[in-house]
Write a protein that holds these residues in place. Structure first.
Motif, PDB file in Angstrom:
ATOM      1  N   VAL A  38      -9.917   5.543  27.173  1.00 50.02           N
ATOM      2  CA  VAL A  38     -10.406   6.436  26.115  1.00 50.02           C
ATOM      3  C   VAL A  38      -9.484   6.345  24.904  1.00 50.02           C
ATOM      4  O   VAL A  38      -9.943   6.284  23.751  1.00 50.02           O
ATOM      5  CB  VAL A  38     -10.487   7.888  26.625  1.00 50.02           C
ATOM      6  N   PHE A  39      -8.176   6.312  25.145  1.00 51.77           N
ATOM      7  CA  PHE A  39      -7.220   6.179  24.045  1.00 51.77           C
ATOM      8  C   PHE A  39      -7.429   4.867  23.302  1.00 51.77           C
ATOM      9  O   PHE A  39      -7.450   4.837  22.062  1.00 51.77           O
ATOM     10  CB  PHE A  39      -5.784   6.249  24.584  1.00 51.77           C
ATOM     11  N   ARG A  40      -7.603   3.771  24.013  1.00 52.93           N
ATOM     12  CA  ARG A  40      -7.774   2.473  23.388  1.00 52.93           C
ATOM     13  C   ARG A  40      -9.044   2.436  22.531  1.00 52.93           C
ATOM     14  O   ARG A  40      -9.040   1.904  21.423  1.00 52.93           O
ATOM     15  CB  ARG A  40      -7.815   1.366  24.446  1.00 52.93           C
ATOM     16  N   ARG A  41     -10.118   3.012  23.041  1.00 53.68           N
ATOM     17  CA  ARG A  41     -11.365   3.054  22.274  1.00 53.68           C
ATOM     18  C   ARG A  41     -11.200   3.871  20.999  1.00 53.68           C
ATOM     19  O   ARG A  41     -11.631   3.459  19.914  1.00 53.68           O
ATOM     20  CB  ARG A  41     -12.483   3.662  23.127  1.00 53.68           C
ATOM     21  N   ASN A  42     -10.562   5.046  21.130  1.00 50.71           N
ATOM     22  CA  ASN A  42     -10.387   5.916  19.965  1.00 50.71           C
ATOM     23  C   ASN A  42      -9.428   5.313  18.946  1.00 50.71           C
ATOM     24  O   ASN A  42      -9.617   5.483  17.735  1.00 50.71           O
ATOM     25  CB  ASN A  42      -9.891   7.287  20.412  1.00 50.71           C
ATOM     26  N   LEU A  43      -8.410   4.604  19.425  1.00 48.78           N
ATOM     27  CA  LEU A  43      -7.470   3.964  18.499  1.00 48.78           C
ATOM     28  C   LEU A  43      -8.154   2.823  17.746  1.00 48.78           C
ATOM     29  O   LEU A  43      -7.956   2.653  16.540  1.00 48.78           O
ATOM     30  CB  LEU A  43      -6.247   3.454  19.252  1.00 48.78           C
ATOM     31  N   ALA A  44      -8.964   2.047  18.449  1.00 46.63           N
ATOM     32  CA  ALA A  44      -9.718   0.978  17.787  1.00 46.63           C
ATOM     33  C   ALA A  44     -10.650   1.565  16.733  1.00 46.63           C
ATOM     34  O   ALA A  44     -10.760   1.031  15.616  1.00 46.63           O
ATOM     35  CB  ALA A  44     -10.506   0.174  18.815  1.00 46.63           C
ATOM     36  N   ARG A  45     -11.297   2.663  17.078  1.00 48.56           N
ATOM     37  CA  ARG A  45     -12.203   3.314  16.120  1.00 48.56           C
ATOM     38  C   ARG A  45     -11.428   3.832  14.911  1.00 48.56           C
ATOM     39  O   ARG A  45     -11.853   3.669  13.761  1.00 48.56           O
ATOM     40  CB  ARG A  45     -12.947   4.456  16.797  1.00 48.56           C
ATOM     41  N   GLY A  46     -10.257   4.435  15.175  1.00 46.05           N
ATOM     42  CA  GLY A  46      -9.445   4.921  14.072  1.00 46.05           C
ATOM     43  C   GLY A  46      -8.999   3.811  13.153  1.00 46.05           C
ATOM     44  O   GLY A  46      -8.976   3.969  11.921  1.00 46.05           O
ATOM     45  N   PHE A  47      -8.646   2.668  13.723  1.00 47.23           N
ATOM     46  CA  PHE A  47      -8.226   1.521  12.914  1.00 47.23           C
ATOM     47  C   PHE A  47      -9.369   1.004  12.052  1.00 47.23           C
ATOM     48  O   PHE A  47      -9.207   0.803  10.838  1.00 47.23           O
ATOM     49  CB  PHE A  47      -7.704   0.398  13.809  1.00 47.23           C
ATOM     50  N   VAL A  48     -10.520   0.773  12.669  1.00 49.03           N
ATOM     51  CA  VAL A  48     -11.660   0.230  11.923  1.00 49.03           C
ATOM     52  C   VAL A  48     -12.079   1.185  10.815  1.00 49.03           C
ATOM     53  O   VAL A  48     -12.327   0.774   9.674  1.00 49.03           O
ATOM     54  CB  VAL A  48     -12.838  -0.071  12.871  1.00 49.03           C
ATOM     55  N   ASP A  49     -12.137   2.482  11.124  1.00 49.50           N
ATOM     56  CA  ASP A  49     -12.537   3.460  10.110  1.00 49.50           C
ATOM     57  C   ASP A  49     -11.556   3.477   8.941  1.00 49.50           C
ATOM     58  O   ASP A  49     -11.963   3.581   7.775  1.00 49.50           O
ATOM     59  CB  ASP A  49     -12.625   4.855  10.731  1.00 49.50           C
ATOM     60  N   ALA A  50     -10.253   3.373   9.235  1.00 51.06           N
ATOM     61  CA  ALA A  50      -9.246   3.384   8.173  1.00 51.06           C
ATOM     62  C   ALA A  50      -9.369   2.151   7.288  1.00 51.06           C
ATOM     63  O   ALA A  50      -9.351   2.244   6.042  1.00 51.06           O
ATOM     64  CB  ALA A  50      -7.848   3.461   8.786  1.00 51.06           C
ATOM     65  N   LEU A  51      -9.498   0.985   7.898  1.00 52.65           N
ATOM     66  CA  LEU A  51      -9.608  -0.257   7.132  1.00 52.65           C
ATOM     67  C   LEU A  51     -10.876  -0.265   6.280  1.00 52.65           C
ATOM     68  O   LEU A  51     -10.844  -0.642   5.100  1.00 52.65           O
ATOM     69  CB  LEU A  51      -9.576  -1.450   8.083  1.00 52.65           C
ATOM     70  N   VAL A  52     -11.977   0.173   6.857  1.00 58.49           N
ATOM     71  CA  VAL A  52     -13.243   0.206   6.119  1.00 58.49           C
ATOM     72  C   VAL A  52     -13.170   1.205   4.972  1.00 58.49           C
ATOM     73  O   VAL A  52     -13.671   0.943   3.871  1.00 58.49           O
ATOM     74  CB  VAL A  52     -14.411   0.537   7.072  1.00 58.49           C
ATOM     75  N   ASP A  53     -12.526   2.344   5.197  1.00 56.46           N
ATOM     76  CA  ASP A  53     -12.368   3.336   4.130  1.00 56.46           C
ATOM     77  C   ASP A  53     -11.635   2.751   2.937  1.00 56.46           C
ATOM     78  O   ASP A  53     -12.019   2.969   1.781  1.00 56.46           O
ATOM     79  CB  ASP A  53     -11.593   4.555   4.653  1.00 56.46           C
ATOM     80  N   VAL A  54     -10.561   2.011   3.194  1.00 61.03           N
ATOM     81  CA  VAL A  54      -9.773   1.419   2.105  1.00 61.03           C
ATOM     82  C   VAL A  54     -10.605   0.397   1.334  1.00 61.03           C
ATOM     83  O   VAL A  54     -10.658   0.424   0.098  1.00 61.03           O
ATOM     84  CB  VAL A  54      -8.489   0.767   2.645  1.00 61.03           C
ATOM     85  N   LEU A  55     -11.253  -0.514   2.063  1.00 58.69           N
ATOM     86  CA  LEU A  55     -12.048  -1.542   1.395  1.00 58.69           C
ATOM     87  C   LEU A  55     -13.196  -0.936   0.595  1.00 58.69           C
ATOM     88  O   LEU A  55     -13.487  -1.364  -0.531  1.00 58.69           O
ATOM     89  CB  LEU A  55     -12.589  -2.534   2.427  1.00 58.69           C
ATOM     90  N   ALA A  56     -13.853   0.082   1.157  1.00 56.40           N
ATOM     91  CA  ALA A  56     -14.967   0.726   0.465  1.00 56.40           C
ATOM     92  C   ALA A  56     -14.484   1.445  -0.792  1.00 56.40           C
ATOM     93  O   ALA A  56     -15.123   1.353  -1.854  1.00 56.40           O
ATOM     94  CB  ALA A  56     -15.664   1.710   1.401  1.00 56.40           C
ATOM     95  N   ALA A  57     -13.357   2.145  -0.687  1.00 55.70           N
ATOM     96  CA  ALA A  57     -12.831   2.875  -1.847  1.00 55.70           C
ATOM     97  C   ALA A  57     -12.478   1.925  -2.985  1.00 55.70           C
ATOM     98  O   ALA A  57     -12.769   2.201  -4.156  1.00 55.70           O
ATOM     99  CB  ALA A  57     -11.607   3.685  -1.427  1.00 55.70           C
ATOM    100  N   LYS A  58     -11.854   0.811  -2.647  1.00 54.46           N
ATOM    101  CA  LYS A  58     -11.456  -0.153  -3.681  1.00 54.46           C
ATOM    102  C   LYS A  58     -12.671  -0.832  -4.308  1.00 54.46           C
ATOM    103  O   LYS A  58     -12.706  -1.094  -5.512  1.00 54.46           O
ATOM    104  CB  LYS A  58     -10.497  -1.186  -3.094  1.00 54.46           C
ATOM    105  N   LEU A  59     -13.664  -1.136  -3.492  1.00 52.49           N
ATOM    106  CA  LEU A  59     -14.865  -1.781  -4.027  1.00 52.49           C
ATOM    107  C   LEU A  59     -15.614  -0.836  -4.955  1.00 52.49           C
ATOM    108  O   LEU A  59     -16.077  -1.237  -6.029  1.00 52.49           O
ATOM    109  CB  LEU A  59     -15.774  -2.243  -2.886  1.00 52.49           C
ATOM    110  N   VAL A  60     -15.729   0.434  -4.563  1.00 50.12           N
ATOM    111  CA  VAL A  60     -16.393   1.422  -5.414  1.00 50.12           C
ATOM    112  C   VAL A  60     -15.640   1.577  -6.733  1.00 50.12           C
ATOM    113  O   VAL A  60     -16.253   1.638  -7.818  1.00 50.12           O
ATOM    114  CB  VAL A  60     -16.494   2.771  -4.683  1.00 50.12           C
ATOM    115  N   ARG A  61     -14.308   1.608  -6.674  1.00 52.11           N
ATOM    116  CA  ARG A  61     -13.517   1.717  -7.902  1.00 52.11           C
ATOM    117  C   ARG A  61     -13.743   0.489  -8.788  1.00 52.11           C
ATOM    118  O   ARG A  61     -13.833   0.602 -10.018  1.00 52.11           O
ATOM    119  CB  ARG A  61     -12.042   1.881  -7.558  1.00 52.11           C
ATOM    120  N   ALA A  62     -13.848  -0.683  -8.178  1.00 51.73           N
ATOM    121  CA  ALA A  62     -14.094  -1.904  -8.945  1.00 51.73           C
ATOM    122  C   ALA A  62     -15.463  -1.865  -9.621  1.00 51.73           C
ATOM    123  O   ALA A  62     -15.611  -2.311 -10.769  1.00 51.73           O
ATOM    124  CB  ALA A  62     -13.988  -3.122  -8.037  1.00 51.73           C
ATOM    125  N   MET A  63     -16.453  -1.331  -8.932  1.00 52.62           N
ATOM    126  CA  MET A  63     -17.788  -1.202  -9.531  1.00 52.62           C
ATOM    127  C   MET A  63     -17.740  -0.293 -10.754  1.00 52.62           C
ATOM    128  O   MET A  63     -18.369  -0.573 -11.778  1.00 52.62           O
ATOM    129  CB  MET A  63     -18.780  -0.663  -8.506  1.00 52.62           C
TER     130      MET A  63
END
Length: 343
Positions: free
Chosen positions: A232-257
């Motif tokens: 359960v910890f491994r699944r939640n940590l993977a989810r936390g990582f993916v969500d964090a990385l996607v948040d950063v990329l999405a925020a930067k792309l929106v700012r670029a737009m």
């Protein structure tokens, strides 16, 4: 004009044939993932040797698929850089040997220019100008593409690329190489918000990014966990990582737009195949009345089709004299650290 494209910058050997009249006729790809998995990452010497073994066979394969012969080839395009020096030399050696044997021009292509143009092999294809997010194992960059050959770097990672962060997180979670697909699959089973991780530079006013801190945040979570092997910890940590990385990329792309006022967006590179990233970026771009383009799934990773496409575009812009000079050239080199700004 019929152009043969050859790609060998890292751990995938690709070949493709593209025509100025009929578009992409055939492509073939050999991945070295199984070979490198035993070492937890790419071994440059093994990669170089395997490119030598595979390249000619892949060229023959695309010729058969396209119903063409070697004599039909009018030019060869090959990745000149950036990438692993030995791997690049392996592909360049094959490409120039073919070019000299057939007496046709051989053109060195920038690997990232290939990725930028890969989405133009999709249907519909993006029109210039467009905003591009390149996310791969070695590169994470936001670029403004005014027209073919005109590329402005707006922002980039200051340390780890997104793909590197995936691979390093996979190692910490005990997952196999390559890390992207394995971490994403595990994240699908995790609970959103169960583990919050750092999102470095997400609020910085520029378009630069950093993923080293996110990797460190994952390491700290693993070291602090009572049982890091708990599923359960491994699944939640993977989810936390993916969500964090996607948040950063999405925020930067929106700012670029917002900064560029561009509404056509291209997302390319190996990480662009990630399902969570695609869902989020597609929603963000459409929310702002933009249109987002991805290369066909098989062309997200390194491949010969994108090199053939970039090569064809450059060859079409040459004069007859320039083509003759290129054909007469009897030496070649590679550029492992070639900057796109130096095109």
């Amino acid at each position: 004009m019929l152009v043969l494209g050859i790609e060998s910058s890292c751990d995938e050997t690709g070949a493709a044939l593209i025509s100025d009249k009929d578009g992409l006729l055939a492509d073939a790809l050999y991945s070295q993932i199984d070979m490198h998995r035993a070492y937890g990452g790419v071994v440059p010497e093994l990669a170089s040797r395997d490119h030598i073994r595979r390249a000619v066979a892949l060229v023959d394969e695309v010729l058969v698929k396209a119903g063409k012969t070697r004599g039909d080839i009018d030019a060869v395009a090959v990745t000149e850089g950036p990438g692993l020096a030995g791997a690049l030399l392996a592909g360049a050696g094959v490409a120039h040997a073919i070019g000299w044997a057939l007496d046709v021009p051989v053109l060195g292509v920038h690997h990232l220019e290939g990725h930028l143009l890969a989405a133009r092999l999709s249907d519909p294809a993006p029109e210039f100008p467009f905003l591009a997010l390149l996310v791969s194992g070695g590169h994470t960059q936001i670029m403004k593409v005014e027209k073919f050959g005109s590329y402005e770097l707006l922002g980039q990672t200051l340390d780890d690329a997104a793909g590197e962060a995936f691979d390093k997180t996979a190692q910490l979670l005990g997952l196999p190489y390559p890390g992207g697909p394995a971490v994403s699959a595990l994240a699908e089973e995790g609970e959103p918000g169960a583990i919050e991780l750092a999102r470095p530079m997400i609020h910085a006013p520029n378009l630069d990014m950093s993923f080293s801190g996110l990797k460190t945040s994952v390491l700290t979570a693993v070291q602090s966990a009572p049982d890091a092997g708990d599923e359960v910890f491994r699944r939640n940590l993977a989810r936390g990582f993916v969500d964090a990385l996607v948040d950063v990329l999405a925020a930067k792309l929106v700012r670029a737009m917002k900064q560029t006022e561009l509404r056509n967006v291209v997302v390319a590179g190996g990480v662009s195949a990630n399902r969570q990233l695609r869902q989020r970026l597609t929603a963000e771009v459409r929310r702002r009345r933009g249109t987002i383009f991805y290369p066909p799934m098989r062309l997200c990773t390194d491949n010969g089709a994108m090199i053939a496409a970039a090569g064809l575009a450059r060859l079409e812009g040459m004069t007859a004299e320039e083509l003759e000079a290129l054909k007469a050239k009897r030496s070649f080199g590679v550029s492992p650290r070639w900057q796109l700004s130096n095109l």
